[in-house]
Scaffold this motif. Structure first.
Motif, PDB file in Angstrom:
ATOM      1  N   VAL A  17      16.207  -2.178  -3.758  1.00  0.00           N
ATOM      2  CA  VAL A  17      16.371  -2.313  -5.213  1.00  0.00           C
ATOM      3  C   VAL A  17      17.606  -1.517  -5.629  1.00  0.00           C
ATOM      4  O   VAL A  17      17.730  -0.331  -5.313  1.00  0.00           O
ATOM      5  N   LYS A  28      20.745  -0.482  -8.624  1.00  0.00           N
ATOM      6  CA  LYS A  28      20.949  -0.219 -10.051  1.00  0.00           C
ATOM      7  C   LYS A  28      21.604  -1.427 -10.705  1.00  0.00           C
ATOM      8  O   LYS A  28      22.561  -1.984 -10.164  1.00  0.00           O
ATOM      9  N   PHE A  55      23.058  -3.035 -14.613  1.00  0.00           N
ATOM     10  CA  PHE A  55      24.006  -2.540 -15.605  1.00  0.00           C
ATOM     11  C   PHE A  55      23.313  -1.824 -16.754  1.00  0.00           C
ATOM     12  O   PHE A  55      23.935  -1.477 -17.747  1.00  0.00           O
ATOM     13  N   ARG A  96      21.105  -2.795 -19.021  1.00  0.00           N
ATOM     14  CA  ARG A  96      21.224  -3.515 -20.292  1.00  0.00           C
ATOM     15  C   ARG A  96      20.044  -3.236 -21.220  1.00  0.00           C
ATOM     16  O   ARG A  96      19.833  -3.934 -22.199  1.00  0.00           O
ATOM     17  N   SER A 153      16.808  -3.295 -20.448  1.00  0.00           N
ATOM     18  CA  SER A 153      15.618  -4.120 -20.242  1.00  0.00           C
ATOM     19  C   SER A 153      14.345  -3.276 -20.276  1.00  0.00           C
ATOM     20  O   SER A 153      13.294  -3.752 -20.695  1.00  0.00           O
ATOM     21  N   LYS A 154      14.467  -2.019 -19.853  1.00  0.00           N
ATOM     22  CA  LYS A 154      13.297  -1.147 -19.852  1.00  0.00           C
ATOM     23  C   LYS A 154      12.897  -0.819 -21.292  1.00  0.00           C
ATOM     24  O   LYS A 154      11.724  -0.730 -21.605  1.00  0.00           O
ATOM     25  N   PRO A 181      11.540  -4.406 -17.492  1.00  0.00           N
ATOM     26  CA  PRO A 181      12.396  -3.898 -16.424  1.00  0.00           C
ATOM     27  C   PRO A 181      12.576  -4.946 -15.332  1.00  0.00           C
ATOM     28  O   PRO A 181      11.631  -5.676 -15.006  1.00  0.00           O
ATOM     29  N   THR A 182      13.761  -5.052 -14.791  1.00  0.00           N
ATOM     30  CA  THR A 182      13.998  -5.993 -13.692  1.00  0.00           C
ATOM     31  C   THR A 182      14.559  -5.232 -12.498  1.00  0.00           C
ATOM     32  O   THR A 182      15.518  -4.478 -12.633  1.00  0.00           O
ATOM     33  N   PRO A 225      14.229  -9.732 -10.647  1.00  0.00           N
ATOM     34  CA  PRO A 225      12.795  -9.968 -10.788  1.00  0.00           C
ATOM     35  C   PRO A 225      12.097  -8.892 -11.626  1.00  0.00           C
ATOM     36  O   PRO A 225      12.370  -7.703 -11.479  1.00  0.00           O
ATOM     37  N   TRP A 226      11.209  -9.361 -12.498  1.00  0.00           N
ATOM     38  CA  TRP A 226      10.300  -8.483 -13.245  1.00  0.00           C
ATOM     39  C   TRP A 226       8.964  -8.546 -12.521  1.00  0.00           C
ATOM     40  O   TRP A 226       8.349  -9.617 -12.439  1.00  0.00           O
ATOM     41  N   LEU A 227       8.554  -7.444 -11.949  1.00  0.00           N
ATOM     42  CA  LEU A 227       7.274  -7.396 -11.243  1.00  0.00           C
ATOM     43  C   LEU A 227       6.166  -7.240 -12.284  1.00  0.00           C
ATOM     44  O   LEU A 227       6.232  -6.346 -13.133  1.00  0.00           O
ATOM     45  N   PHE A 273       4.025   0.066 -13.143  1.00  0.00           N
ATOM     46  CA  PHE A 273       4.328   1.136 -12.199  1.00  0.00           C
ATOM     47  C   PHE A 273       4.519   2.429 -12.989  1.00  0.00           C
ATOM     48  O   PHE A 273       4.992   2.398 -14.126  1.00  0.00           O
ATOM     49  N   GLU A 318       6.447   4.859 -11.979  1.00  0.00           N
ATOM     50  CA  GLU A 318       7.790   5.426 -11.780  1.00  0.00           C
ATOM     51  C   GLU A 318       8.748   4.342 -11.290  1.00  0.00           C
ATOM     52  O   GLU A 318       8.329   3.249 -10.932  1.00  0.00           O
ATOM     53  N   ASP A 319      10.020   4.686 -11.292  1.00  0.00           N
ATOM     54  CA  ASP A 319      11.045   3.777 -10.777  1.00  0.00           C
ATOM     55  C   ASP A 319      10.947   3.674  -9.258  1.00  0.00           C
ATOM     56  O   ASP A 319      10.388   4.557  -8.608  1.00  0.00           O
ATOM     57  N   PHE A 320      11.491   2.614  -8.713  1.00  0.00           N
ATOM     58  CA  PHE A 320      11.499   2.467  -7.252  1.00  0.00           C
ATOM     59  C   PHE A 320      12.857   1.983  -6.747  1.00  0.00           C
ATOM     60  O   PHE A 320      12.959   1.115  -5.891  1.00  0.00           O
ATOM     61  N   TYR A 321      13.897   2.563  -7.322  1.00  0.00           N
ATOM     62  CA  TYR A 321      15.261   2.283  -6.840  1.00  0.00           C
ATOM     63  C   TYR A 321      15.354   2.649  -5.356  1.00  0.00           C
ATOM     64  O   TYR A 321      14.803   3.654  -4.919  1.00  0.00           O
TER      65      TYR A 321
HETATM   66  P1  ADP Z   1      18.582  -1.753 -14.077  1.00  0.00           P
HETATM   67  O1  ADP Z   1      19.634  -2.252 -15.016  1.00  0.00           O
HETATM   68  O2  ADP Z   1      19.035  -0.586 -13.247  1.00  0.00           O
HETATM   69  O3  ADP Z   1      18.016  -2.858 -13.224  1.00  0.00           O
HETATM   70  P2  ADP Z   1      16.156  -1.919 -15.658  1.00  0.00           P
HETATM   71  O4  ADP Z   1      16.051  -1.482 -17.081  1.00  0.00           O
HETATM   72  O5  ADP Z   1      16.201  -3.395 -15.398  1.00  0.00           O
HETATM   73  O6  ADP Z   1      17.406  -1.190 -15.012  1.00  0.00           O
HETATM   74  O7  ADP Z   1      14.937  -1.251 -14.921  1.00  0.00           O
HETATM   75  C1  ADP Z   1      14.695  -1.644 -13.577  1.00  0.00           C
HETATM   76  C2  ADP Z   1      14.042  -0.569 -12.756  1.00  0.00           C
HETATM   77  O8  ADP Z   1      12.793  -0.182 -13.324  1.00  0.00           O
HETATM   78  C3  ADP Z   1      13.723  -1.096 -11.374  1.00  0.00           C
HETATM   79  O9  ADP Z   1      14.819  -0.931 -10.489  1.00  0.00           O
HETATM   80  C4  ADP Z   1      12.518  -0.266 -10.967  1.00  0.00           C
HETATM   81  O10 ADP Z   1      12.943   0.910 -10.288  1.00  0.00           O
HETATM   82  C5  ADP Z   1      11.866   0.108 -12.300  1.00  0.00           C
HETATM   83  N1  ADP Z   1      10.653  -0.650 -12.623  1.00  0.00           N
HETATM   84  C6  ADP Z   1       9.514  -0.081 -13.111  1.00  0.00           C
HETATM   85  N2  ADP Z   1       8.563  -0.995 -13.332  1.00  0.00           N
HETATM   86  C7  ADP Z   1       9.096  -2.200 -12.981  1.00  0.00           C
HETATM   87  C8  ADP Z   1       8.569  -3.544 -12.981  1.00  0.00           C
HETATM   88  N3  ADP Z   1       7.321  -3.813 -13.384  1.00  0.00           N
HETATM   89  N4  ADP Z   1       9.384  -4.541 -12.546  1.00  0.00           N
HETATM   90  C9  ADP Z   1      10.646  -4.265 -12.146  1.00  0.00           C
HETATM   91  N5  ADP Z   1      11.191  -3.029 -12.114  1.00  0.00           N
HETATM   92  C10 ADP Z   1      10.434  -1.989 -12.532  1.00  0.00           C
END
Ligand code: ADP
Ligand code: MG
Length: 147
Positions: free
Chosen positions: A11, A13, A15, A17, A19-20, A25-26, A79-81, A85, A87-90
């Motif tokens: 996973v 980073k 941009f 935008r 989304s969170k 989050p994607t 993808p939006w899971l 979660f 926490e983040d999983f970068y």
């Molecule tokens: P970015 O622009 O870095 O992708 P996002 O705002 O899209 O930032 O947030 C994505 C990050 O949020 C993912 O990389 C992941 O670490 C975290 N995350 C937490 N919950 C979810 C979810 N349900 N689906 C996707 N990503 C999630």
């Protein structure tokens, strides 16, 4: 019907935008190495299964779109899971099996309209993935291979 296709990697980073902030989050994947498979599939919204290393297999709804910062052979994979979660999983390994297509990429007159459409897409994905023809891919070894 579309043949399932697979894409995966760590996973990365995006941009940021916001989304969170929108509650959407994607988990971005790099398109590197997937140009052939991506050129076969139009920009738009897809659904399928996501295997996240060491965690589990989840439903996902995904946008495949043009990345305006690069040339037109590169698309973003976002993808939006459909799971909460804590926490983040970068950096974690994410494997996707894409089983269905919902709609082409579109532009929206407002942020509210965009968010509403994405939630519609999510509902379509959630329901479709319960159908036997799509549910069976939850056991695809490609998803497990990242666990
Ligand atoms: P970015 O622009 O870095 O992708 P996002 O705002 O899209 O930032 O947030 C994505 C990050 O949020 C993912 O990389 C992941 O670490 C975290 N995350 C937490 N919950 C979810 C979810 N349900 N689906 C996707 N990503 C999630
Ligand atoms: Mg993202």
């Amino acid at each position: 019907p579309l043949e399932p296709w697979c894409i995966g990697g760590p996973v990365i980073k995006g941009f940021g935008r916001g989304s969170k902030v929108l509650g959407i989050p994607t988990a971005n994947l790099s398109p590197e190495g997937y140009s052939a498979i991506l050129s076969e599939h139009p920009a738009g919204v897809y659904f399928g299964w996501a295997g996240l290393s060491g965690r589990g297999v989840y439903k996902m709804v995904m946008s495949i779109g043009w990345n305006p910062f690069f040339n037109n052979t590169e698309k973003t994979i976002e993808p939006w899971l459909l799971h909460d979660f804590n926490e983040d999983f970068y950096g974690e390994e994410l494997h996707l099996v894409v089983v269905g297509y919902i709609r082409p990429e579109a532009t929206f007159s407002s942020l509210e309209a965009l968010i509403a459409k994405i939630h519609e897409d999510r509902k379509i994905a959630e329901r479709a993935l319960e159908l036997p023809q799509y549910l069976k891919y939850k056991d695809d070894p490609y998803l497990k291979s990242s666990l």
